[in-house]
Design an enzyme around this catalytic site. Structure first.
Site, PDB file in Angstrom:
ATOM      1  N   TRP A 108       1.113  -1.160  -0.026  1.00 49.96           N
ATOM      2  CA  TRP A 108      -0.339  -0.122   0.184  1.00 49.96           C
ATOM      3  C   TRP A 108       1.275   1.411   0.256  1.00 49.96           C
ATOM      4  CZ3 TRP A 108      -3.513   1.693  -2.212  1.00 49.96           C
ATOM      5  CH2 TRP A 108      -4.661   3.191  -1.348  1.00 49.96           C
ATOM      6  N   LYS A 114      14.619  -1.831   4.977  1.00 44.96           N
ATOM      7  CA  LYS A 114      15.050  -2.384   4.562  1.00 44.96           C
ATOM      8  C   LYS A 114      16.212  -1.897   3.321  1.00 44.96           C
ATOM      9  CE  LYS A 114      12.395  -6.443   5.455  1.00 44.96           C
ATOM     10  NZ  LYS A 114      11.807  -7.787   4.707  1.00 44.96           N
ATOM     11  N   TYR A 148       6.374  -6.942  -2.304  1.00 45.11           N
ATOM     12  CA  TYR A 148       4.594  -6.995  -2.470  1.00 45.11           C
ATOM     13  C   TYR A 148       3.797  -6.288  -3.210  1.00 45.11           C
ATOM     14  CZ  TYR A 148       6.651  -6.719   2.721  1.00 45.11           C
ATOM     15  OH  TYR A 148       7.025  -6.690   3.799  1.00 45.11           O
ATOM     16  N   GLY A 175     -10.104   3.747   2.690  1.00 45.76           N
ATOM     17  CA  GLY A 175     -11.484   3.437   1.746  1.00 45.76           C
ATOM     18  C   GLY A 175     -11.244   2.321   0.934  1.00 45.76           C
ATOM     19  N   LYS A 221     -13.350  -3.289   9.433  1.00 46.14           N
ATOM     20  CA  LYS A 221     -13.850  -3.730   8.769  1.00 46.14           C
ATOM     21  C   LYS A 221     -12.916  -5.107   8.270  1.00 46.14           C
ATOM     22  CE  LYS A 221     -10.382  -2.613   5.917  1.00 46.14           C
ATOM     23  NZ  LYS A 221      -9.116  -2.732   5.085  1.00 46.14           N
ATOM     24  N   VAL A 264       0.963  -8.537   8.128  1.00 45.33           N
ATOM     25  CA  VAL A 264       0.322  -8.931   8.564  1.00 45.33           C
ATOM     26  C   VAL A 264      -1.489  -8.615   8.362  1.00 45.33           C
ATOM     27  CG1 VAL A 264       0.108  -6.689  11.068  1.00 45.33           C
ATOM     28  CG2 VAL A 264       2.099  -7.814  10.059  1.00 45.33           C
ATOM     29  N   GLU A 280      -4.280  -7.676   9.631  1.00 41.02           N
ATOM     30  CA  GLU A 280      -4.577  -6.626  10.895  1.00 41.02           C
ATOM     31  C   GLU A 280      -5.697  -7.171  12.330  1.00 41.02           C
ATOM     32  OE1 GLU A 280      -2.925  -4.353  11.800  1.00 41.02           O
ATOM     33  OE2 GLU A 280      -1.659  -3.279  10.834  1.00 41.02           O
TER      34      GLU A 280
END
Length: 336
Positions: free
Chosen positions: A12, A33, A49, A140, A195, A283, A285
Site C-alpha cells: 500500500w 531494508k 509486495y 476507503g 472492516k 500482517v 490486522e
C-alpha cells in the site's frame, strides 16, 4: 510540487507513493531494508509486495529516514500498526533536529493491541504537536494491486484540519485515483480498522462453500456492528455509509486481494492461525483488532454477535460451523 516522505515500503505504501510520483510530486519512500530501497530506486520494482508491477521512473527510496524526511511538506505513515510507535518516535527526533513542521498522515488500518488507541492517537502521543500542522488518515476501498495498475479508485481522506486533507487530496488526485475529504478522523480510522474483522468472517463463509446471499448478509450486519462501535467512540454515523465505511467493507470483504479475506478462507480450510499468518507473510490486522472490539463491546455495553463469534472461533476453539449456527439461530429481532 509537494515534497512527500512515505514511511513504509509494503504494497500500500508503494502504491500510494507511485500514484503521487506519477502525478509529478517529489516523493521519497523510506524502507527499513536497504536492499528493498535499492530495488525500488534502481529497478523500479517491489517484487515482494507488488510482483510484476513497474513503478514510475521518478520514484525514489532510501533506508535513511532522515534523508527521506528532509525538506518534506508531508510525512505519510504506511507501516503496520505494531510498528507505528517506533517509527513515530524516530520521526519525532528527526523533525526536532531539523526544526521542521509537516503535515502528518497515515494509511494504516488497525488499533493498538494493549491500549486500543487509534493510529492518529498513537502518532500524536509520540510526535510533539508543534512538529505538525495537521493529522490525516487515508481510507476507503483500495487494493494496492489494483491501484498500481491504474484501476479506477476512490478513497477518502479524513482530518479535523481541512487544509491538511486538501494537501493530500491534491497530491493524489488524477484520472484514475479520486480522493474525497471528510472531517471525521475518528470514523475514518475506525471504518478502516473494523472492516478487517468482518472480512475474515466473509472469507470463512466462502471457504465453507456458502455464496453471495451469506456474504451480503454478513457484510450488511457487520456494518451495523461497525457503526455501533464507531458511535460509541465518537464517530459520525454517516461516515460509515461512505467510502471509509461501506466502501472499504465491500472491497475488503469480497476480494481475494484482501489478506483478511484470504485469512478467513484459509482458516475455513482447517489451517491453524499460526500457519495462516506464516504463509501470508504480511500482517493480518483484523486478527489483532478483534481483541480490542470485544473489549469495546463489554466497556460500552454493545451487542456485537458477529465480532463476538469470530473471537470465539479464532481464540477460543469454537468451530466455524458452530459459530454460523449460533448466529443464525439467535432469538429473532427487528432489523436495526
Amino acid at each position: 510540487m509537494t515534497k512527500i516522505a512515505v514511511l513504509g515500503a509494503g504494497s500500500w505504501g508503494t502504491a500510494l507513493a507511485n500514484t503521487m510520483a506519477k502525478n509529478g510530486q517529489n516523493v521519497m519512500m523510506w524502507s527499513h531494508k536497504a536492499e528493498q530501497a535499492k530495488e525500488i530506486s534502481g529497478q523500479k520494482t517491489n517484487e515482494r509486495y507488488l510482483p510484476g508491477a513497474k513503478l514510475d521512473d521518478r520514484l525514489q527510496a532510501t533506508a535513511d529516514m532522515a534523508a527521506a524526511v528532509k525538506g518534506a511538506d508531508v510525512v505519510l505513515f504506511v507501516v503496520p500498526t505494531k510498528a507505528i510507535r517506533e517509527v513515530a518516535k524516530q520521526l519525532a527526533g528527526i523533525l526536532n533536529e531539523n526544526k521542521q513542521q509537516v503535515v502528518l498522515a497515515h494509511a494504516a488500518k488497525g488499533l493498538e493491541q494493549k491500549t486500543h488507541l487509534r493510529i492518529s492517537q498513537m502518532i500524536a502521543e509520540e510526535v510533539p504537536a508543534e512538529a505538525y500542522t495537521g493529522l490525516a488518515v487515508i481510507s476507503g476501498p483500495s487494493h494496492a494491486e489494483d491501484v498500481v495498475k491504474g484501476d479506477l479508485t476512490a478513497i477518502s481522506i479524513g482530518s479535523t484540519n481541512p487544509a491538511a486533507a486538501k494537501v493530500l487530496q491534491e497530491a493524489l488526485a488524477n484520472a484514475h485515483f479520486r480522493p474525497y475529504t471528510n472531517t471525521d478522523l475518528v470514523g475514518s480510522e475506525l471504518g478502516g480498522a473494523l472492516k478487517n474483522i468482518i472480512a475474515i468472517g466473509s472469507g470463512m463463509l466462502i471457504g465453507k462453500g456458502f455464496g453471495a446471499n451469506a456474504q451480503a448478509a454478513l457484510l450488511t450486519r457487520g456494518l451495523v456492528e461497525i457503526r455501533q462501535v464507531g458511535q460509541a467512540l465518537g464517530a459520525e454515523p454517516e461516515t460509515f455509509l461512505g467510502l471509509a465505511g461501506i466502501g472499504d467493507l465491500i472491497v475488503t470483504g469480497m476480494s481475494p486481494n484482501s489478506r483478511n479475506y484470504r485469512a478467513g478462507v484459509a482458516l475455513a480450510s482447517g489451517k491453524p492461525l499460526a500457519q495462516v499468518e506464516e504463509e501470508m507473510g504480511m500482517v493480518i490486522e483484523g486478527v489483532n483488532t478483534i481483541k480490542a472490539v470485544v473489549d469495546f463491546e463489554k466497556e460500552y455495553d454493545l451487542d456485537l454477535p458477529i465480532t463476538r463469534t469470530l473471537y470465539q472461533v479464532i481464540y477460543e476453539g469454537k468451530t466455524i460451523d458452530q459459530g454460523i449456527n449460533d448466529l443464525m439461530t439467535r432469538p429473532l429481532k427487528a432489523e436495526d
